[in-house]
Design a protein around this motif. Sequence first.
Motif, PDB file in Angstrom:
ATOM      1  N   ALA A 187      -9.742   7.416  -8.586  1.00 21.84           N
ATOM      2  CA  ALA A 187      -9.366   7.076  -7.214  1.00 21.84           C
ATOM      3  C   ALA A 187      -8.697   5.708  -7.166  1.00 21.84           C
ATOM      4  N   LYS A 188      -9.164   4.791  -8.016  1.00 20.67           N
ATOM      5  CA  LYS A 188      -8.567   3.449  -8.054  1.00 20.67           C
ATOM      6  C   LYS A 188      -7.114   3.519  -8.515  1.00 20.67           C
ATOM      7  N   ARG A 189      -6.853   4.400  -9.489  1.00 18.47           N
ATOM      8  CA  ARG A 189      -5.474   4.543  -9.967  1.00 18.47           C
ATOM      9  C   ARG A 189      -4.578   5.069  -8.841  1.00 18.47           C
ATOM     10  N   VAL A 190      -5.096   6.043  -8.108  1.00 20.01           N
ATOM     11  CA  VAL A 190      -4.337   6.581  -6.979  1.00 20.01           C
ATOM     12  C   VAL A 190      -4.090   5.486  -5.950  1.00 20.01           C
ATOM     13  N   TYR A 191      -5.136   4.727  -5.662  1.00 22.07           N
ATOM     14  CA  TYR A 191      -5.028   3.658  -4.669  1.00 22.07           C
ATOM     15  C   TYR A 191      -4.008   2.607  -5.103  1.00 22.07           C
ATOM     16  N   ASP A 192      -3.992   2.279  -6.401  1.00 20.24           N
ATOM     17  CA  ASP A 192      -3.049   1.277  -6.920  1.00 20.24           C
ATOM     18  C   ASP A 192      -1.604   1.746  -6.767  1.00 20.24           C
ATOM     19  N   VAL A 193      -1.385   3.041  -6.995  1.00 22.72           N
ATOM     20  CA  VAL A 193      -0.034   3.602  -6.827  1.00 22.72           C
ATOM     21  C   VAL A 193       0.356   3.561  -5.348  1.00 22.72           C
ATOM     22  N   ILE A 232      20.010   2.842   8.956  1.00 20.56           N
ATOM     23  CA  ILE A 232      19.298   3.408  10.103  1.00 20.56           C
ATOM     24  C   ILE A 232      18.437   4.589   9.646  1.00 20.56           C
ATOM     25  N   ILE A 233      19.052   5.490   8.896  1.00 19.46           N
ATOM     26  CA  ILE A 233      18.301   6.648   8.425  1.00 19.46           C
ATOM     27  C   ILE A 233      17.242   6.224   7.403  1.00 19.46           C
ATOM     28  N   ASP A 234      17.618   5.322   6.489  1.00 26.04           N
ATOM     29  CA  ASP A 234      16.638   4.822   5.507  1.00 26.04           C
ATOM     30  C   ASP A 234      15.406   4.257   6.213  1.00 26.04           C
ATOM     31  N   THR A 235      15.635   3.447   7.217  1.00 23.41           N
ATOM     32  CA  THR A 235      14.526   2.794   7.932  1.00 23.41           C
ATOM     33  C   THR A 235      13.605   3.817   8.583  1.00 23.41           C
ATOM     34  N   GLU A 236      14.195   4.837   9.235  1.00 19.88           N
ATOM     35  CA  GLU A 236      13.371   5.847   9.892  1.00 19.88           C
ATOM     36  C   GLU A 236      12.526   6.613   8.885  1.00 19.88           C
ATOM     37  N   LEU A 237      13.106   6.938   7.752  1.00 19.69           N
ATOM     38  CA  LEU A 237      12.365   7.668   6.715  1.00 19.69           C
ATOM     39  C   LEU A 237      11.289   6.776   6.099  1.00 19.69           C
ATOM     40  N   GLN A 238      11.635   5.505   5.890  1.00 19.02           N
ATOM     41  CA  GLN A 238      10.667   4.563   5.325  1.00 19.02           C
ATOM     42  C   GLN A 238       9.472   4.371   6.258  1.00 19.02           C
ATOM     43  N   LEU A 239       9.723   4.285   7.566  1.00 20.39           N
ATOM     44  CA  LEU A 239       8.642   4.115   8.531  1.00 20.39           C
ATOM     45  C   LEU A 239       7.695   5.318   8.527  1.00 20.39           C
ATOM     46  N   LYS A 240       8.282   6.505   8.422  1.00 23.77           N
ATOM     47  CA  LYS A 240       7.452   7.709   8.364  1.00 23.77           C
ATOM     48  C   LYS A 240       6.630   7.724   7.082  1.00 23.77           C
ATOM     49  N   ASP A 241       7.257   7.360   5.958  1.00 23.64           N
ATOM     50  CA  ASP A 241       6.542   7.314   4.681  1.00 23.64           C
ATOM     51  C   ASP A 241       5.439   6.254   4.707  1.00 23.64           C
ATOM     52  N   LEU A 242       5.729   5.143   5.346  1.00 22.81           N
ATOM     53  CA  LEU A 242       4.751   4.057   5.439  1.00 22.81           C
ATOM     54  C   LEU A 242       3.491   4.553   6.156  1.00 22.81           C
ATOM     55  N   ASP A 243       3.704   5.325   7.192  1.00 16.10           N
ATOM     56  CA  ASP A 243       2.583   5.885   7.947  1.00 16.10           C
ATOM     57  C   ASP A 243       1.762   6.818   7.056  1.00 16.10           C
ATOM     58  N   SER A 244       2.445   7.665   6.277  1.00 14.40           N
ATOM     59  CA  SER A 244       1.752   8.609   5.390  1.00 14.40           C
ATOM     60  C   SER A 244       0.960   7.877   4.311  1.00 14.40           C
ATOM     61  N   VAL A 245       1.583   6.854   3.722  1.00 18.09           N
ATOM     62  CA  VAL A 245       0.932   6.091   2.660  1.00 18.09           C
ATOM     63  C   VAL A 245      -0.292   5.344   3.191  1.00 18.09           C
ATOM     64  N   GLU A 246      -0.147   4.729   4.356  1.00 20.23           N
ATOM     65  CA  GLU A 246      -1.257   3.961   4.930  1.00 20.23           C
ATOM     66  C   GLU A 246      -2.454   4.858   5.244  1.00 20.23           C
ATOM     67  N   ARG A 247      -2.190   6.052   5.726  1.00 18.82           N
ATOM     68  CA  ARG A 247      -3.284   6.989   6.034  1.00 18.82           C
ATOM     69  C   ARG A 247      -4.059   7.353   4.775  1.00 18.82           C
ATOM     70  N   LYS A 248      -3.334   7.599   3.683  1.00 21.65           N
ATOM     71  CA  LYS A 248      -4.017   7.963   2.442  1.00 21.65           C
ATOM     72  C   LYS A 248      -4.736   6.747   1.846  1.00 21.65           C
ATOM     73  N   MET A 249      -4.158   5.563   1.996  1.00 21.14           N
ATOM     74  CA  MET A 249      -4.805   4.343   1.509  1.00 21.14           C
ATOM     75  C   MET A 249      -6.160   4.142   2.195  1.00 21.14           C
ATOM     76  N   GLN A 250      -6.201   4.435   3.468  1.00 16.96           N
ATOM     77  CA  GLN A 250      -7.460   4.294   4.214  1.00 16.96           C
ATOM     78  C   GLN A 250      -8.533   5.230   3.660  1.00 16.96           C
ATOM     79  N   ARG A 251      -8.130   6.426   3.256  1.00 19.39           N
ATOM     80  CA  ARG A 251      -9.085   7.396   2.720  1.00 19.39           C
ATOM     81  C   ARG A 251      -9.598   6.976   1.348  1.00 19.39           C
ATOM     82  N   TYR A 252      -8.741   6.310   0.566  1.00 18.23           N
ATOM     83  CA  TYR A 252      -9.082   5.985  -0.820  1.00 18.23           C
ATOM     84  C   TYR A 252      -9.652   4.578  -1.006  1.00 18.23           C
ATOM     85  N   GLU A 253      -9.534   3.743  -0.006  1.00 19.59           N
ATOM     86  CA  GLU A 253      -9.917   2.334  -0.175  1.00 19.59           C
ATOM     87  C   GLU A 253     -11.373   2.174  -0.610  1.00 19.59           C
TER      88      GLU A 253
END
Length: 365
Positions: free
Chosen positions: A158-164, A128-149
């Motif tokens: 930037a491509k290296r950052v995007y790949d990570v 339960i806790i893992d899932t909540e933390l993962q969902l929050k992290d997923l949101d953070s990662v997706e936002r940065k992916m949008q900036r770097y795409e």
Amino acid sequence: MALQAGIVGLPNVGKSTLFNAVSNSAKAQASNYRFCTIEPNVGQVDVPDERLDKLAELVKPQRILPTTIEFVDIAGLVKGASKGEGLGNKFLANIREVDAIVHVIRCFEDENVLREEGDINPVSDKEIIDTELQLKDLDSVERKMQRYEKIAKNDPKAKRVYDVLKQCHEHLLQGKNIRGLQLEGEDKEAIADLFLLTAKPVLYVANVDEASMLTGNRFSEALVTAVKEEGAEVIVMNNNIEAQISEMESAEDKAMFLQEYGLTEPGLNRLIRATYKLLNLITYFTAGVQEVRAWTIQRGWKAPQAAGVIHTDFEKGFIKAETIGYDDYVTYGSEAACRENGKLRIEGKEYIVKDGDVMHFRFNV
């Protein structure tokens, strides 16, 4: 070094009982711990270390100063925290600020202690806790992916950052924590600004019933099996018993209580040491007639960095470090005897400090 470990868990798992045990133990007159309230939910405690006591026994200093660690009692979490349910926003804000996580999980049955999640299931509670933390992290990662795409198409860095980021995204979608990727170097730097929650190191506390505090039970065993892949440690303890031990002011009473329950030391000692290790910290010592003191540094630090913990001038003007291994110091009984027997080493700027080193720094002002 004000590194913090956040104590987390679902409601009624014994999270606050554990924090109270830490703080009570710290305030007890006969305790090995000190405690100071930094905020209503932050406590600073001494790290138990037998080596410090042994050095003090040999040197007989005017005072003894242990090293410390901070514990934070973080608001309880419920399902939907990643979307702001319950105290979710406060929980996620607090946990983002800590350096490591101590996750308390209920591994006991007691009909008098409410539980909204159904039957006792430590693996499900963890998830339960893992899932909540993962969902929050997923949101953070997706936002940065949008900036770097877009810029990643023409910029190699930037491509290296995007790949990570893409690697992290896929990992999170599989219901896995970022720490499992074991990112290093530039890959780790690529996500450092996100302060991802599931990248933080974690230690699990299986809060068991009194009868199981020495052996564990089927619930704690299930938890141990579930976290094997993570390589995480599980500390089995009874938080209520720890709270009782922590309230005892008499060393004799405490010793008798521990003996009665078959304990060689409070479980809190194991927890504090394990948390210290989880934060990748080691201790070096300074030993003189005025004081014997333990100093906290990150594993892998070189001698000038270690000197800088005492004072920034020590690092800036570093010349050399007179160093004695802890075992050698205890074997020969004093700095003078170590010097006479060739056990005092002169180390330079590239020396990587070892856990337990007894050091004296030479520096220019």
